[in-house]
Design an enzyme around this catalytic site. Structure first.
Site, PDB file in Angstrom:
ATOM      1  N   GLU A   1      62.458  12.993 -11.495  1.00  0.00           N
ATOM      2  CA  GLU A   1      62.066  13.416 -10.135  1.00  0.00           C
ATOM      3  C   GLU A   1      62.953  12.708  -9.124  1.00  0.00           C
ATOM      4  OE1 GLU A   1      59.851  15.604  -8.395  1.00  0.00           O
ATOM      5  OE2 GLU A   1      61.039  14.693  -6.791  1.00  0.00           O
TER       6      GLU A   1
ATOM      7  N   THR B   1      58.840   9.721  -5.219  1.00  0.00           N
ATOM      8  CA  THR B   1      57.421   9.662  -5.588  1.00  0.00           C
ATOM      9  C   THR B   1      57.085  10.907  -6.402  1.00  0.00           C
ATOM     10  OG1 THR B   1      56.876  10.735  -3.495  1.00  0.00           O
ATOM     11  CG2 THR B   1      56.600   8.339  -3.577  1.00  0.00           C
TER      12      THR B   1
ATOM     13  N   GLY C   1      60.310  23.653  -8.323  1.00  0.00           N
ATOM     14  CA  GLY C   1      59.509  23.985  -7.139  1.00  0.00           C
ATOM     15  C   GLY C   1      60.148  24.933  -6.151  1.00  0.00           C
ATOM     16  N   SER C   2      59.809  24.742  -4.880  1.00  0.00           N
ATOM     17  CA  SER C   2      60.219  25.676  -3.831  1.00  0.00           C
ATOM     18  C   SER C   2      60.511  24.938  -2.534  1.00  0.00           C
ATOM     19  CB  SER C   2      59.090  26.695  -3.592  1.00  0.00           C
ATOM     20  OG  SER C   2      57.933  26.020  -3.132  1.00  0.00           O
TER      21      SER C   2
ATOM     22  N   GLY D   1      50.804  29.026   8.250  1.00  0.00           N
ATOM     23  CA  GLY D   1      50.699  29.250   9.695  1.00  0.00           C
ATOM     24  C   GLY D   1      49.279  29.043  10.199  1.00  0.00           C
ATOM     25  N   LEU D   2      48.310  29.551   9.446  1.00  0.00           N
ATOM     26  CA  LEU D   2      46.914  29.473   9.919  1.00  0.00           C
ATOM     27  C   LEU D   2      46.321  28.082   9.683  1.00  0.00           C
ATOM     28  CD1 LEU D   2      45.692  33.003   8.806  1.00  0.00           C
ATOM     29  CD2 LEU D   2      46.620  32.283  11.017  1.00  0.00           C
TER      30      LEU D   2
ATOM     31  N   HIS E   1      18.051  26.418  -4.385  1.00  0.00           N
ATOM     32  CA  HIS E   1      17.679  26.689  -3.000  1.00  0.00           C
ATOM     33  C   HIS E   1      17.381  25.354  -2.306  1.00  0.00           C
ATOM     34  CE1 HIS E   1      15.906  28.652   0.431  1.00  0.00           C
ATOM     35  NE2 HIS E   1      14.895  27.809   0.357  1.00  0.00           N
TER      36      HIS E   1
HETATM   37  P1  FAD Z   1      56.957  21.237  -6.323  1.00  0.00           P
HETATM   38  O1  FAD Z   1      55.644  20.658  -5.998  1.00  0.00           O
HETATM   39  O2  FAD Z   1      57.817  21.720  -5.219  1.00  0.00           O
HETATM   40  O3  FAD Z   1      57.720  20.114  -7.163  1.00  0.00           O
HETATM   41  C1  FAD Z   1      59.029  20.237  -7.581  1.00  0.00           C
HETATM   42  C2  FAD Z   1      59.643  18.854  -7.619  1.00  0.00           C
HETATM   43  O4  FAD Z   1      60.909  18.930  -8.269  1.00  0.00           O
HETATM   44  C3  FAD Z   1      59.922  18.262  -6.248  1.00  0.00           C
HETATM   45  O5  FAD Z   1      59.250  17.041  -6.078  1.00  0.00           O
HETATM   46  C4  FAD Z   1      61.434  18.093  -6.200  1.00  0.00           C
HETATM   47  O6  FAD Z   1      61.823  16.898  -5.530  1.00  0.00           O
HETATM   48  C5  FAD Z   1      61.788  18.015  -7.661  1.00  0.00           C
HETATM   49  N1  FAD Z   1      63.158  18.446  -7.968  1.00  0.00           N
HETATM   50  C6  FAD Z   1      63.765  19.593  -7.577  1.00  0.00           C
HETATM   51  N2  FAD Z   1      65.018  19.655  -8.088  1.00  0.00           N
HETATM   52  C7  FAD Z   1      65.194  18.527  -8.811  1.00  0.00           C
HETATM   53  C8  FAD Z   1      66.270  18.023  -9.581  1.00  0.00           C
HETATM   54  N3  FAD Z   1      67.410  18.712  -9.731  1.00  0.00           N
HETATM   55  N4  FAD Z   1      66.117  16.815 -10.183  1.00  0.00           N
HETATM   56  C9  FAD Z   1      64.962  16.115 -10.052  1.00  0.00           C
HETATM   57  N5  FAD Z   1      63.907  16.553  -9.342  1.00  0.00           N
HETATM   58  C10 FAD Z   1      64.018  17.750  -8.738  1.00  0.00           C
HETATM   59  N6  FAD Z   1      48.900  25.011  -3.090  1.00  0.00           N
HETATM   60  C11 FAD Z   1      47.589  25.004  -3.410  1.00  0.00           C
HETATM   61  O7  FAD Z   1      47.233  25.410  -4.521  1.00  0.00           O
HETATM   62  N7  FAD Z   1      46.642  24.543  -2.535  1.00  0.00           N
HETATM   63  C12 FAD Z   1      46.978  24.093  -1.306  1.00  0.00           C
HETATM   64  O8  FAD Z   1      46.107  23.679  -0.545  1.00  0.00           O
HETATM   65  C13 FAD Z   1      48.344  24.112  -0.930  1.00  0.00           C
HETATM   66  N8  FAD Z   1      48.723  23.664   0.277  1.00  0.00           N
HETATM   67  C14 FAD Z   1      50.040  23.657   0.602  1.00  0.00           C
HETATM   68  C15 FAD Z   1      50.390  23.228   1.875  1.00  0.00           C
HETATM   69  C16 FAD Z   1      51.718  23.222   2.246  1.00  0.00           C
HETATM   70  C17 FAD Z   1      52.083  22.738   3.620  1.00  0.00           C
HETATM   71  C18 FAD Z   1      52.719  23.645   1.321  1.00  0.00           C
HETATM   72  C19 FAD Z   1      54.173  23.613   1.704  1.00  0.00           C
HETATM   73  C20 FAD Z   1      52.372  24.087   0.063  1.00  0.00           C
HETATM   74  C21 FAD Z   1      51.031  24.110  -0.304  1.00  0.00           C
HETATM   75  N9  FAD Z   1      50.627  24.565  -1.556  1.00  0.00           N
HETATM   76  C22 FAD Z   1      49.294  24.577  -1.881  1.00  0.00           C
HETATM   77  C23 FAD Z   1      51.583  25.039  -2.563  1.00  0.00           C
HETATM   78  C24 FAD Z   1      51.891  23.925  -3.593  1.00  0.00           C
HETATM   79  O9  FAD Z   1      52.369  22.795  -2.910  1.00  0.00           O
HETATM   80  C25 FAD Z   1      52.913  24.391  -4.623  1.00  0.00           C
HETATM   81  O10 FAD Z   1      52.494  25.593  -5.206  1.00  0.00           O
HETATM   82  C26 FAD Z   1      53.109  23.345  -5.701  1.00  0.00           C
HETATM   83  O11 FAD Z   1      53.567  22.148  -5.149  1.00  0.00           O
HETATM   84  C27 FAD Z   1      54.104  23.848  -6.746  1.00  0.00           C
HETATM   85  O12 FAD Z   1      54.336  22.861  -7.693  1.00  0.00           O
HETATM   86  P2  FAD Z   1      55.738  22.754  -8.460  1.00  0.00           P
HETATM   87  O13 FAD Z   1      55.607  21.590  -9.366  1.00  0.00           O
HETATM   88  O14 FAD Z   1      56.105  24.058  -9.022  1.00  0.00           O
HETATM   89  O15 FAD Z   1      56.820  22.460  -7.339  1.00  0.00           O
HETATM   90  P1  NAD Z   2      52.783  33.344   3.127  1.00  0.00           P
HETATM   91  O1  NAD Z   2      53.527  34.244   2.217  1.00  0.00           O
HETATM   92  O2  NAD Z   2      51.381  33.000   2.844  1.00  0.00           O
HETATM   93  O3  NAD Z   2      52.777  33.948   4.601  1.00  0.00           O
HETATM   94  C1  NAD Z   2      53.934  34.255   5.291  1.00  0.00           C
HETATM   95  C2  NAD Z   2      53.580  35.220   6.407  1.00  0.00           C
HETATM   96  O4  NAD Z   2      54.708  35.357   7.244  1.00  0.00           O
HETATM   97  C3  NAD Z   2      53.196  36.611   5.910  1.00  0.00           C
HETATM   98  O5  NAD Z   2      52.017  37.018   6.523  1.00  0.00           O
HETATM   99  C4  NAD Z   2      54.397  37.459   6.316  1.00  0.00           C
HETATM  100  O6  NAD Z   2      54.040  38.792   6.615  1.00  0.00           O
HETATM  101  C5  NAD Z   2      54.871  36.731   7.551  1.00  0.00           C
HETATM  102  N1  NAD Z   2      56.287  36.911   7.857  1.00  0.00           N
HETATM  103  C6  NAD Z   2      57.330  36.944   7.003  1.00  0.00           C
HETATM  104  N2  NAD Z   2      58.474  37.094   7.671  1.00  0.00           N
HETATM  105  C7  NAD Z   2      58.161  37.141   8.984  1.00  0.00           C
HETATM  106  C8  NAD Z   2      58.917  37.278  10.173  1.00  0.00           C
HETATM  107  N3  NAD Z   2      60.233  37.372  10.137  1.00  0.00           N
HETATM  108  N4  NAD Z   2      58.249  37.282  11.346  1.00  0.00           N
HETATM  109  C9  NAD Z   2      56.900  37.180  11.385  1.00  0.00           C
HETATM  110  N5  NAD Z   2      56.146  37.057  10.293  1.00  0.00           N
HETATM  111  C10 NAD Z   2      56.763  37.030   9.105  1.00  0.00           C
HETATM  112  O7  NAD Z   2      53.720  32.039   3.247  1.00  0.00           O
HETATM  113  P2  NAD Z   2      53.454  30.621   3.893  1.00  0.00           P
HETATM  114  O8  NAD Z   2      52.265  30.642   4.761  1.00  0.00           O
HETATM  115  O9  NAD Z   2      54.758  30.178   4.446  1.00  0.00           O
HETATM  116  O10 NAD Z   2      53.122  29.756   2.619  1.00  0.00           O
HETATM  117  C11 NAD Z   2      54.103  29.592   1.583  1.00  0.00           C
HETATM  118  C12 NAD Z   2      53.459  29.381   0.246  1.00  0.00           C
HETATM  119  O11 NAD Z   2      52.753  28.157   0.206  1.00  0.00           O
HETATM  120  C13 NAD Z   2      52.477  30.479  -0.092  1.00  0.00           C
HETATM  121  O12 NAD Z   2      52.822  30.992  -1.359  1.00  0.00           O
HETATM  122  C14 NAD Z   2      51.155  29.822  -0.149  1.00  0.00           C
HETATM  123  O13 NAD Z   2      50.372  30.301  -1.206  1.00  0.00           O
HETATM  124  C15 NAD Z   2      51.484  28.349  -0.362  1.00  0.00           C
HETATM  125  N6  NAD Z   2      50.460  27.582   0.357  1.00  0.00           N
HETATM  126  C16 NAD Z   2      49.188  27.606  -0.110  1.00  0.00           C
HETATM  127  C17 NAD Z   2      48.187  26.962   0.575  1.00  0.00           C
HETATM  128  C18 NAD Z   2      46.803  27.003   0.049  1.00  0.00           C
HETATM  129  O14 NAD Z   2      46.617  27.353  -1.109  1.00  0.00           O
HETATM  130  N7  NAD Z   2      45.788  26.634   0.832  1.00  0.00           N
HETATM  131  C19 NAD Z   2      48.466  26.294   1.758  1.00  0.00           C
HETATM  132  C20 NAD Z   2      49.764  26.318   2.223  1.00  0.00           C
HETATM  133  C21 NAD Z   2      50.757  26.959   1.520  1.00  0.00           C
END
Ligand code: FAD
Ligand code: NAD
Length: 471
Positions: free
Chosen positions: A36, A40, A148-149, A189-190, A450
């Protein structure tokens, strides 16, 4: 550089997908290394995603409730002040406690943790640029990519995480902005819009589509969510596209245009949150060195056992197909290791819940009404409002409803959609119901304590095949 022995499994990425797979592999007695680069463990979710956002959602809700919702409950408070610095510290404490917890679990399960950036140099080999300096070659019989993403950028708006921010900036602002425009009315966003709106920012959400909530949210529930969020002070511009922005002045100027009709206007904002989705992250991974390609959305292509075309290299989590959710990544972490170790594994992609942690929360599992309609299956819908649920009423928190969709012929539950208090906890029952192929009558004839919110779930089930008792 030192050369290590060949491991049973080398995992690139210590996010939810990678760290869960690492722990599972350790439990299965495999020799496993997790690499990683972040410094962290826990990835996006623990460091800058799920956990910090929920800490801020919880505490901003508390603050907002103390400001606006105590008098009627018989609680008189005065002199309520926001200490943003402390709110951020509380968030950081939650994050660091949890990320350190994973390090502990790694030790407990014999997982080797290497801090650094990994890149493929061969089909069984990665080179790690160590965070402390230097390089290390790591070899694996199996390699799991879990990188990840990242936030999808908006063309023309350069993210500085201060004025033009992604979710990473939105969990770390050091003052409450007066105005914020959120591009994208999806989950990020929300959720983040709610946080800052509760803390005093005038938030406007610009969404390209005609409904909020992102992909999957049921249209009826989405409408209800928009109504309550609007009441809380968030403004929405749906069917609106952002054309571009000018950041040269004190205020950012965003040009937006109605998707239909083309009416243009300019929005002023102190801060712009770009939340238009996330895209797979595979930069610098050296995929070209082993001939692995990504699809048009940047996802690594895999088969049903997470294998790439090089069968001992598998991919899980956000960097491949499926919803970008932590619990989906976690399930895949376990299943991928099971495929490697035992030859079989299982994830039910039809039973992965989604939760939006606004207030009230929105949660769903299975198909939404439009999807069921499109599938051609005959269905029935049962709904039950929280305004008729005794616990919700007692708690003075009764906005929302439970909507259950069942197959008209078999009564099997096809989808559950909830907007209401604790929807994120309530949806677990719907997920279990779908996982076990329950009928709505199974739920309706099951005793629910309940007074609890879960009775609304039971009564929505009763409403699909007969009548709810309390509505
Ligand atoms: P990541 O968590 O992105 O982990 C990938 C890791 O790989 C990273 O730490 C990165 O540093 C590491 N990495 C990448 N390339 C390399 C490399 N070449 N060498 C070594 N390390 C590397 N999901 C939910 O289910 N519930 C939520 O409430 C929720 N809230 C979210 C809120 C926000 C603001 C965001 C942005 C996302 C949220 N998500 C939520 C989505 C969730 O965070 C992801 O779906 C989840 O983290 C995906 O896990 P992952 O392990 O696939 O990727
Ligand atoms: P999202 O796909 O949930 O929403 C993106 C929104 O942006 C959509 O409604 C789309 O129509 C709109 N959009 C796209 N292009 C646009 C443009 N050019 N102008 C205006 N609107 C546009 O994506 P997100 O909210 O960025 O979240 C990213 C990922 O992170 C999601 O896959 C989500 O599941 C994950 N995530 C999950 C949680 C949770 O589980 N509580 C919390 C945060 C993030």
């Amino acid at each position: 550089a030192t050369e290590a022995e060949e491991k049973d499994l080398v995992i690139i990425g210590g996010g939810v997908a990678g760290y869960v797979a690492a722990i599972k592999a350790g439990q299965e007695g495999m020799k496993v290394t997790c690499i990683e680069k972040r410094g962290t463990l826990g990835g996006t979710c623990l460091n800058v995603g799920c956990i910090p956002s929920k800490a801020l959602l919880n505490n901003s809700h508390l603050y907002h409730q103390i400001l606006h919702d105590t008098k009627g409950r018989g609680i008189e408070v005065g002199d309520v002040k926001l200490n943003l610095e402390q709110m951020m510290k509380a968030k950081d404490t939650a994050v660091s406690g949890l990320t350190k917890g994973i390090e502990f679990l790694f030790k407990k399960n014999g997982v080797e943790y290497i801090k650094g950036t990994a890149a493929f140099t061969g089909e069984h080999e990665v080179k790690v640029n160590l965070s402390e300096g230097g390089e290390q070659t790591v070899r694996g019989k199996n390699i799991l990519i879990a990188t990840g993403s990242e936030a999808t950028p908006f063309p023309g708006l350069e993210v500085d995480e201060k004025r033009i921010i992604t979710s990473t900036g939105a969990i770390a602002l050091d003052k409450v902005p007066e105005t914020m425009v959120v591009i994208g009315g999806g989950i990020i966003g929300l959720e983040m819009g709610s946080v800052w709106s509760r803390l005093g920012t005038k938030v406007t959400v610009v969404e390209f589509l005609g409904q909020i909530g992102g992909p999957g949210m049921d249209a009826e529930i989405s409408k209800a969510a928009q109504k309550t969020l609007k009441k809380q002070g968030i403004e929405f511009k749906l069917n609106t596209k952002v054309l571009g922005g000018d950041t040269s002045g004190e205020k950012i100027k965003l040009d937006v245009e109605a998707a239909k009709g083309g009416k243009k206007e300019t929005l002023d904002a102190e801060v712009v949150l770009v939340a238009i989705g996330r895209r797979p992250y595979t930069a610098g991974l050296g995929l070209e060195n082993i001939g692995l390609e990504t699809d048009d959305k940047g996802r690594l292509v895999i088969d049903s056992e997470y294998r790439t075309k090089i069968p001992h290299i598998r991919v899980i989590g956000d960097c491949t197909f499926g919803p970008m959710l932590a619990h989906k990544a976690e399930e895949e972490g376990v299943a991928a290791v099971e495929y490697i170790k035992k030859g079989y594994g299982h994830v039910n992609y039809g039973a992965i819940p989604s939760v939006m942690y606004t207030h009230p929360e929105v949660a769903w599992v299975g198909q939404n009404e439009q999807e069921v309609k499109d599938s051609g299956v005959k269905y029935k819908v049962g709904t039950f409002p929280f305004s008729a649920n005794s616990r919700a009423k007692t708690n003075l928190d009764s906005e929302g409803l439970v909507k259950m969709i069942a197959d008209a012929e078999t009564d099997r539950i096809l989808g559950v959609h909830i907007i209401g208090p604790n929807a994120g906890e309530l949806i677990a029952e719907g997920t279990l119901a779908i996982e076990y192929g329950a009928s709505s009558e199974d739920i309706g004839r099951t005793s629910h304590a309940h007074p609890t919110l879960s009775e609304a779930f039971k009564e929505a089930a009763m409403a699909t095949y007969g009548k709810a008792i309390h509505y």
